[in-house]
Design a protein around this motif. Structure first.
Motif, PDB file in Angstrom:
ATOM      1  N   GLU A  98       6.787  27.423  16.355  1.00 45.96           N
ATOM      2  CA  GLU A  98       7.287  27.711  15.009  1.00 45.96           C
ATOM      3  C   GLU A  98       6.863  29.092  14.514  1.00 45.96           C
ATOM      4  N   ASN A  99       5.581  29.392  14.626  1.00 46.65           N
ATOM      5  CA  ASN A  99       5.108  30.656  14.067  1.00 46.65           C
ATOM      6  C   ASN A  99       5.453  31.853  14.938  1.00 46.65           C
ATOM      7  N   ARG A 100       5.661  31.619  16.215  1.00 40.61           N
ATOM      8  CA  ARG A 100       6.222  32.682  17.047  1.00 40.61           C
ATOM      9  C   ARG A 100       7.592  33.092  16.496  1.00 40.61           C
ATOM     10  N   ALA A 101       8.409  32.088  16.182  1.00 44.28           N
ATOM     11  CA  ALA A 101       9.737  32.372  15.634  1.00 44.28           C
ATOM     12  C   ALA A 101       9.630  33.084  14.288  1.00 44.28           C
ATOM     13  N   ASN A 102       8.679  32.680  13.458  1.00 44.07           N
ATOM     14  CA  ASN A 102       8.498  33.337  12.157  1.00 44.07           C
ATOM     15  C   ASN A 102       8.231  34.832  12.335  1.00 44.07           C
ATOM     16  N   PHE A 103       7.345  35.161  13.264  1.00 43.28           N
ATOM     17  CA  PHE A 103       6.960  36.557  13.473  1.00 43.28           C
ATOM     18  C   PHE A 103       8.099  37.365  14.091  1.00 43.28           C
ATOM     19  N   ILE A 104       8.726  36.829  15.115  1.00 48.25           N
ATOM     20  CA  ILE A 104       9.812  37.545  15.798  1.00 48.25           C
ATOM     21  C   ILE A 104      11.006  37.726  14.866  1.00 48.25           C
ATOM     22  N   ASP A 105      11.360  36.681  14.130  1.00 46.15           N
ATOM     23  CA  ASP A 105      12.503  36.775  13.210  1.00 46.15           C
ATOM     24  C   ASP A 105      12.259  37.778  12.093  1.00 46.15           C
ATOM     25  N   ALA A 106      10.980  38.010  11.754  1.00 46.04           N
ATOM     26  CA  ALA A 106      10.647  38.957  10.683  1.00 46.04           C
ATOM     27  C   ALA A 106      10.556  40.396  11.179  1.00 46.04           C
ATOM     28  N   GLY A 107      10.735  40.602  12.493  1.00 51.92           N
ATOM     29  CA  GLY A 107      10.719  41.967  13.022  1.00 51.92           C
ATOM     30  C   GLY A 107       9.673  42.242  14.078  1.00 51.92           C
ATOM     31  N   GLY A 108       8.809  41.254  14.364  1.00 55.17           N
ATOM     32  CA  GLY A 108       7.802  41.445  15.395  1.00 55.17           C
ATOM     33  C   GLY A 108       8.407  41.425  16.790  1.00 55.17           C
ATOM     34  N   SER A 109       7.651  41.918  17.764  1.00 58.69           N
ATOM     35  CA  SER A 109       8.156  41.997  19.144  1.00 58.69           C
ATOM     36  C   SER A 109       7.365  41.143  20.126  1.00 58.69           C
ATOM     37  N   GLU A 110       6.044  41.189  20.052  1.00 55.28           N
ATOM     38  CA  GLU A 110       5.199  40.473  21.013  1.00 55.28           C
ATOM     39  C   GLU A 110       4.265  39.526  20.277  1.00 55.28           C
ATOM     40  N   TYR A 111       4.294  38.281  20.704  1.00 53.70           N
ATOM     41  CA  TYR A 111       3.481  37.237  20.069  1.00 53.70           C
ATOM     42  C   TYR A 111       2.826  36.415  21.161  1.00 53.70           C
ATOM     43  N   HIS A 112       1.504  36.309  21.122  1.00 49.42           N
ATOM     44  CA  HIS A 112       0.780  35.545  22.143  1.00 49.42           C
ATOM     45  C   HIS A 112      -0.165  34.562  21.474  1.00 49.42           C
ATOM     46  N   TYR A 113      -0.056  33.301  21.854  1.00 48.14           N
ATOM     47  CA  TYR A 113      -1.026  32.298  21.445  1.00 48.14           C
ATOM     48  C   TYR A 113      -2.089  32.180  22.531  1.00 48.14           C
ATOM     49  N   ILE A 114      -3.345  32.339  22.150  1.00 50.03           N
ATOM     50  CA  ILE A 114      -4.470  32.188  23.074  1.00 50.03           C
ATOM     51  C   ILE A 114      -4.911  30.728  23.024  1.00 50.03           C
ATOM     52  N   PRO A 115      -4.810  29.989  24.126  1.00 47.18           N
ATOM     53  CA  PRO A 115      -5.056  28.545  24.099  1.00 47.18           C
ATOM     54  C   PRO A 115      -6.422  28.162  23.554  1.00 47.18           C
ATOM     55  N   ALA A 116      -6.511  26.921  23.087  1.00 51.79           N
ATOM     56  CA  ALA A 116      -7.795  26.359  22.673  1.00 51.79           C
ATOM     57  C   ALA A 116      -8.758  26.362  23.855  1.00 51.79           C
ATOM     58  N   LEU A 117     -10.015  26.126  23.575  1.00 51.43           N
ATOM     59  CA  LEU A 117     -11.028  26.194  24.636  1.00 51.43           C
ATOM     60  C   LEU A 117     -10.840  25.105  25.681  1.00 51.43           C
ATOM     61  N   ASN A 118     -10.297  23.978  25.303  1.00 50.75           N
ATOM     62  CA  ASN A 118      -9.880  22.938  26.247  1.00 50.75           C
ATOM     63  C   ASN A 118     -10.943  22.657  27.310  1.00 50.75           C
ATOM     64  N   LEU A 119     -10.609  22.956  28.589  1.00 47.39           N
ATOM     65  CA  LEU A 119     -11.464  22.586  29.717  1.00 47.39           C
ATOM     66  C   LEU A 119     -12.216  23.775  30.312  1.00 47.39           C
ATOM     67  N   ARG A 120     -12.292  24.874  29.579  1.00 45.61           N
ATOM     68  CA  ARG A 120     -13.019  26.036  30.074  1.00 45.61           C
ATOM     69  C   ARG A 120     -14.459  25.638  30.426  1.00 45.61           C
ATOM     70  N   ALA A 121     -14.967  26.180  31.521  1.00 44.92           N
ATOM     71  CA  ALA A 121     -16.344  25.875  31.938  1.00 44.92           C
ATOM     72  C   ALA A 121     -17.348  26.305  30.873  1.00 44.92           C
ATOM     73  N   ASP A 122     -17.108  27.473  30.245  1.00 44.81           N
ATOM     74  CA  ASP A 122     -18.059  27.927  29.227  1.00 44.81           C
ATOM     75  C   ASP A 122     -17.988  27.066  27.966  1.00 44.81           C
ATOM     76  N   HIS A 123     -16.848  26.422  27.719  1.00 47.25           N
ATOM     77  CA  HIS A 123     -16.732  25.483  26.595  1.00 47.25           C
ATOM     78  C   HIS A 123     -17.566  24.231  26.871  1.00 47.25           C
ATOM     79  N   ILE A 124     -17.461  23.694  28.074  1.00 47.35           N
ATOM     80  CA  ILE A 124     -18.243  22.521  28.439  1.00 47.35           C
ATOM     81  C   ILE A 124     -19.736  22.846  28.381  1.00 47.35           C
ATOM     82  N   GLN A 125     -20.105  24.026  28.826  1.00 50.65           N
ATOM     83  CA  GLN A 125     -21.503  24.454  28.754  1.00 50.65           C
ATOM     84  C   GLN A 125     -21.972  24.552  27.296  1.00 50.65           C
ATOM     85  N   ALA A 126     -21.089  25.025  26.424  1.00 52.49           N
ATOM     86  CA  ALA A 126     -21.440  25.130  25.002  1.00 52.49           C
ATOM     87  C   ALA A 126     -21.667  23.747  24.401  1.00 52.49           C
ATOM     88  N   LEU A 127     -20.782  22.794  24.711  1.00 50.61           N
ATOM     89  CA  LEU A 127     -20.946  21.431  24.202  1.00 50.61           C
ATOM     90  C   LEU A 127     -22.236  20.813  24.730  1.00 50.61           C
TER      91      LEU A 127
END
Length: 332
Positions: free
Chosen positions: A291-320
């Motif tokens: 949804e928000n990718r479309a909001n940005f692109i439709d308003a004139g933006g060109s490149e939109y990247h969502y950086i995923p949640a920490l999910n299963l990253r090894a450093d995330h598990i280490q933090a927990l």
């Protein structure tokens, strides 16, 4: 004393269908911690206007993200359920590898598996001590306090209450911040650095903060620490708030409106990270990534990247693991 760890997340419909979404929303939105409108009025609104119509509207969004992840890999069923289950499994292995004799399970505040059933199962296995870790880095009465309520309710009539530690927040935990920063750096190495880094946190009503909820302050501190770790200046990043519901004023600035303003103002590239989400879910995979990718692109933006949640990253598990180990008996 045998100790068990219980990771907790919000919950998810059992299936991406209107009936399953309705059952989940009824459980979720009936909690007084989530909606603080006077009960008779709110229950009339919920049962008369929301539950008859909203599940049909949002079930297709759940269907769109079912079996999907932010990086395009296939997961099994609900992404939130999949990631939370795997986080528990990976945390169990990590702690075992370090010589910790602990059981690790997971539960959901709403939907299955329910906390009372998980606790009951662990007690039948002989566990007498529990550490409950809500996977909400920033404390809010709408999320973490709802888990406190459930813990209290589970043992309200118990004569033999076990030892219980409930971890309130970890918004400033060094390894959590480091994991967030690593995920951003890895994205920049792969895709380059956008003009703006948006830190989109889940919103709550502004009135909640006015009454004393520390969530806004916790979000701002997480953002400040992440920006320091990334060594980026104030003009390069922005905190925003997403997922507002209803007509009341929520925490601002709003994610969707900010992206539209950025697109219209000539900003061409943006990276978005959601530090309040420990696992990808509807609010990240559909609301942010689509949804928000479309909001940005439709308003004139060109490149939109969502950086995923920490999910299963090894450093995330280490933090927990570090957050939990700090609460174990004998920890300094």
């Amino acid at each position: 004393m045998s100790t068990a760890i219980v990771l907790m997340n919000l919950g998810t419909p059992a299936q991406p269908t209107a009936p399953a979404v309705r059952e989940f929303l009824r459980d979720f939105l009936s909690d007084p911690r989530v909606v603080e409108i006077p009960r008779p009025l709110w229950l009339a609104i919920l049962n008369g206007f929301i539950l008859p119509f909203r599940p049909k509207r949002i079930a297709p969004a759940y269907a769109e993200i079912w079996n999907c992840s932010a990086d395009g890999a296939q997961v099994e069923g609900s992404p939130l359920l999949y990631y939370t289950r795997r986080q528990a499994e990976l945390l169990q292995k990590h702690l075992n590898d370090k010589g910790r004799d602990l059981a690790v399970e997971f539960a959901m505040t709403y939907g299955e598996p329910r906390l009372d059933k998980v606790i009951d199962g662990l007690r039948k296995k002989g566990y007498e001590s529990f550490i409950v870790l809500p996977l909400y880095p920033q404390y809010s009465a709408t999320t973490t306090a709802a888990i406190y309520d459930q813990v209290a309710q589970i043992f309200r009539k118990s004569r033999d209450i076990p030892d219980i530690t409930l971890i309130r927040e970890y918004y400033h935990s060094p390894l959590y911040i480091k994991s967030l920063a690593n995920s951003v750096r890895e994205h920049w190495q792969k895709c380059g650095q956008a003009e703006k880094l948006m830190l989109s946190f889940h919103g709550i009503p502004k009135a909640n903060v006015d009454k004393g909820d520390p969530y806004y302050r916790h979000c701002q501190e997480t953002a400040r620490l992440l920006a320091e770790e990334l060594q980026i200046t104030q003009d390069r990043w922005q905190v925003t708030f997403q997922s507002r519901f209803g007509k009341a004023e929520w925490l601002q600035p709003y994610t969707d409106k900010t992206l539209i303003e950025w697109g219209k103002s000539g900003i061409k590239s943006v990276d978005v990270i959601c530090p309040a989400f420990s696992a990808d879910c509807l609010e990240t995979l559909e609301e942010i990534s689509v949804e928000n990718r479309a909001n940005f692109i439709d308003a004139g933006g060109s490149e939109y990247h969502y950086i995923p949640a920490l999910n299963l990253r090894a450093d995330h598990i280490q933090a927990l693991a570090a957050i939990i180990e700090d609460k174990l008996p004998g920890a300094k």
